[in-house]
Design a protein around this motif. Structure first.
Motif, PDB file in Angstrom:
ATOM      1  N   SER A 215      35.469-101.860  20.920  1.00 15.12           N
ATOM      2  CA  SER A 215      35.549-103.060  21.756  1.00 15.12           C
ATOM      3  C   SER A 215      36.997-103.479  21.923  1.00 15.12           C
ATOM      4  O   SER A 215      37.780-103.406  20.976  1.00 15.12           O
ATOM      5  CB  SER A 215      34.759-104.213  21.124  1.00 15.12           C
ATOM      6  OG  SER A 215      35.440-104.721  19.994  1.00 15.12           O
ATOM      7  N   THR A 222      30.070-106.496  22.468  1.00 15.42           N
ATOM      8  CA  THR A 222      30.686-105.543  23.393  1.00 15.42           C
ATOM      9  C   THR A 222      30.478-104.127  22.904  1.00 15.42           C
ATOM     10  O   THR A 222      30.166-103.215  23.690  1.00 15.42           O
ATOM     11  CB  THR A 222      32.191-105.840  23.532  1.00 15.42           C
ATOM     12  OG1 THR A 222      32.378-107.162  24.023  1.00 15.42           O
ATOM     13  CG2 THR A 222      32.850-104.853  24.482  1.00 15.42           C
ATOM     14  N   GLN A 223      30.654-103.914  21.610  1.00 16.04           N
ATOM     15  CA  GLN A 223      30.467-102.582  21.042  1.00 16.04           C
ATOM     16  C   GLN A 223      29.060-102.059  21.318  1.00 16.04           C
ATOM     17  O   GLN A 223      28.867-100.910  21.713  1.00 16.04           O
ATOM     18  CB  GLN A 223      30.715-102.609  19.534  1.00 16.04           C
ATOM     19  CG  GLN A 223      30.524-101.279  18.846  1.00 16.04           C
ATOM     20  CD  GLN A 223      30.235-101.420  17.354  1.00 16.04           C
ATOM     21  OE1 GLN A 223      29.144-101.801  16.959  1.00 16.04           O
ATOM     22  NE2 GLN A 223      31.242-101.145  16.532  1.00 16.04           N
TER      23      GLN A 223
END
Length: 598
Positions: A215, A222-223
């Motif tokens: 991320s 987000t990851q």
């Protein structure tokens, strides 16, 4: 557990997590907790606990996957038996046990074995719920899917539509509104369990935890949903946090990867029907499809709660959804397709149940005979596409299929004749996948391999995932000259750090995480670590030079040592920062040479 194939990146993370509860909780890749792994750490938790209990041994790292594989067979038997009877359960268990990709999966340390176990547990609980109407069983199924999310993220949610559809179709509650409410509650449980760890980590101040790899903004959301979610479908996952290290780019272009054989296979409707993915998982697919269609047609006049039709909806929906995503997604490792096998196995078992008790009508015998011939023929096609599949096995399988078909085409000749025909049919369709599995074990293959692959591919994967004795000696030399509280060295990307961490348990500072493109450690942190002597040795790619400002700063401020000969696609060099590090430099250079020159 000789011959097990360890993926060093996950192995290094599991060892780091086994030595610190802080690293364990946050899924840190390196012992100092600089950066996390680029996935959720659910499967690594079990591996880390195994290492913490038994000590660092390769067998202790692989043991959880072996246990998960065995448990999956047992749970699948129970799940299929609930809806289709014991014969169907035994058939499903046998198919799962002999399919090559499930055998390969249990010989390594990737996370899919735990994902599959938890999803099969969810299917088992859903089967119990739609038989009894138990809301608690359905909520348990939601919890199992939530735990599976911790192992493999969004892929776990792909099973939800099939589980929900089966319950909505066949659960005892008379009103559809009630069944929908039950499914909604189970979905809420899934969401809470799935997002609990992510939310808890997000609430921890960034300075108190490792940077979230994958991320650009240190966000686990987000990851999971971008880097490991949408990015895997679109193919831009590698650049989400910025341009990757030139070492990674060159490794991809030159095929110096564990997944080199499957990396370049483009998305297509037939991606899973030919080549390495089919050799891993496709052997019994014709039988599964015929079984599902046969069950649906034969039970078309049954009531809403017919268990065999519900089984086809559950397992057929599972297979269909995953197959569509695997066919359309840009990025697909060979072991991903193992998630299809429980559904294939369960549909085969359901087809046996749909045939009904003996004596089988002539129409059923003809359908079974055609299915056996089709399955054996497809198996022969898959064998012809492998690099080293023995022709004699194909001939034997085809002869056995012909014998089974001939026996089935004849009028019913009593119990003995029926048993002989079924035995020949089972042996004909299971021989080739079983032989592929046995060959994979004998050849020492692991999750990134495919049965009967070329010797070049097998050698490449074994060289990338092994070299333990030489690495251990190199790390031991380095440890003798590095104070225990210091980092052994620093590397561009986590990839160059994996083997040293795996075989020493000591800190190796990874610059930029898995792909070398996340802002951890920062340049200021790196300069502070160098100034206090915490890390003096760095292994960096030098041609072409990387765009990373941290790498450029080291190259311009530290002393480059004579370049070692190596066969890597990108030449690397060792850099030494500070005074009095000559002896350590030599040891570090030796360690890097062994690690990166298979």
């Amino acid at each position: 557990m000789a011959g097990a194939s360890v993926e060093p990146f996950y192995g290094a993370a599991a060892r780091s997590m086994s030595e610190s509860w802080h690293d364990f909780i946050f899924g840190a890749f390196d012992p100092a907790g600089t950066v996390t792994v680029d996935k959720l750490p659910g499967a690594l938790w079990l591996q880390a606990l195994s290492l913490r209990i038994f000590g660092f041994y390769i067998w202790a790292l692989v043991l959880p996957q072996v246990a998960e594989g065995v448990l999956t067979i047992l749970v699948l038997y129970r799940a299929v038996r609930r809806l289709a009877g014991p014969a169907a359960g035994l058939t499903a268990a046998a198919v799962l046990a002999v399919t090559p990709v499930t055998v390969l999966l249990s010989r390594g340390n990737v996370s899919d074995s735990l994902l599959i176990l938890l999803l099969v547990l969810a299917a088992d609980a859903t089967s119990a719920a739609l038989l009894t109407g138990s809301l608690w069983q359905l909520l348990l199924a939601g919890a199992w899917v939530g735990l599976a999310f911790q192992a493999k993220m969004v892929q776990a949610w792909l099973a939800l539509p099939a589980l929900a559809a089966a319950y909505l179709l066949a659960a005892p509650a008379a009103r559809l509104r009630t069944r929908c409410a039950h499914v909604a509650l189970a979905g809420l449980v899934t969401a809470v369990v799935s997002l609990s760890w992510m939310t808890a980590v997000s609430l921890v101040p960034s300075q108190d935890r490792p940077y979230v790899d994958g991320s650009p903004d240190d966000s686990v959301y987000t990851q999971v949903f971008d880097y490991n979610g949408l990015g895997r479908l679109t193919g831009n996952w590698a650049t989400i946090a910025g341009p990757p290290s030139p070492l990674i780019v060159a490794a991809v272009e030159s095929g110096q990867l564990l997944n080199a054989e499957t990396f370049g296979i483009k998305p297509s409707w037939h991606r899973l029907l030919a080549g390495p993915f089919a050799a891993d998982s496709g052997w019994l697919l014709p039988a599964a499809i015929a079984a599902a269609l046969g069950a649906l047609i034969s039970r078309r006049r049954q009531g809403r709660r017919d268990p065999l039709r519900a089984a086809v909806v559950l397992w057929g929906g599972w297979w269909l959804i995953l197959a569509v995503f695997f066919s359309a997604g840009t990025y697909l490792n060979s072991y991903y397709v193992a998630a299809l096998i429980p559904a294939v196995a369960a549909m085969c078992g359901t087809g046996i149940a749909a045939c009904g008790p003996r004596p089988w009508p002539a129409r059923v015998r003809l359908i079974v005979a055609a299915t056996v011939l089709g399955c054996a023929g497809y198996g022969a096609y898959l064998m012809s596409g492998t690099a080293s599949g023995p022709v004699v096995l194909t001939v034997v399988a085809l002869v056995m299929a012909a014998a089974a078909a001939a026996q089935l085409w004849l009028p019913d000749s009593g119990k003995a004749g029926h048993l002989i025909a079924v035995a020949f049919a089972g042996a004909a369709v299971l021989l080739l996948p079983a032989a592929a599995s046995v060959s994979s074990v004998i050849s020492g293959l692991g999750p990134f391999d495919t049965p009967f692959e070329s010797s070049k591919t097998a050698h490449n994967n074994q060289a990338l995932a092994a070299a333990a004795p030489a690495l251990t000696r190199a790390v031991q030399r380095l440890e003798l000259q590095t104070p225990p509280g210091d980092a052994l060295l620093g590397t561009d990307t986590s990839g160059l750090a994996t083997s040293d961490i795996l075989y020493s348990g000591r800190e190796v500072l990874p610059i930029g995480g898995y792909l070398g493109n996340v802002p951890a450690p920062t340049l200021a942190t790196l300069q502070a670590d160098i100034s206090r002597g915490y890390v003096r040795v760095f292994v960096l790619p030098v041609s072409p030079p990387g765009p990373d400002p941290r790498v450029r700063w080291i190259e311009s401020h530290c002393t480059r040592q004579p370049q070692l000969p190596n066969r890597r696609p990108v030449p690397y060099a060792s850099f030494f920062c500070g005074l009095g590090t000559g002896q350590s430099a030599n040891a570090a250079t030796g360690a890097a040479s062994v690690e990166n020159d298979p």
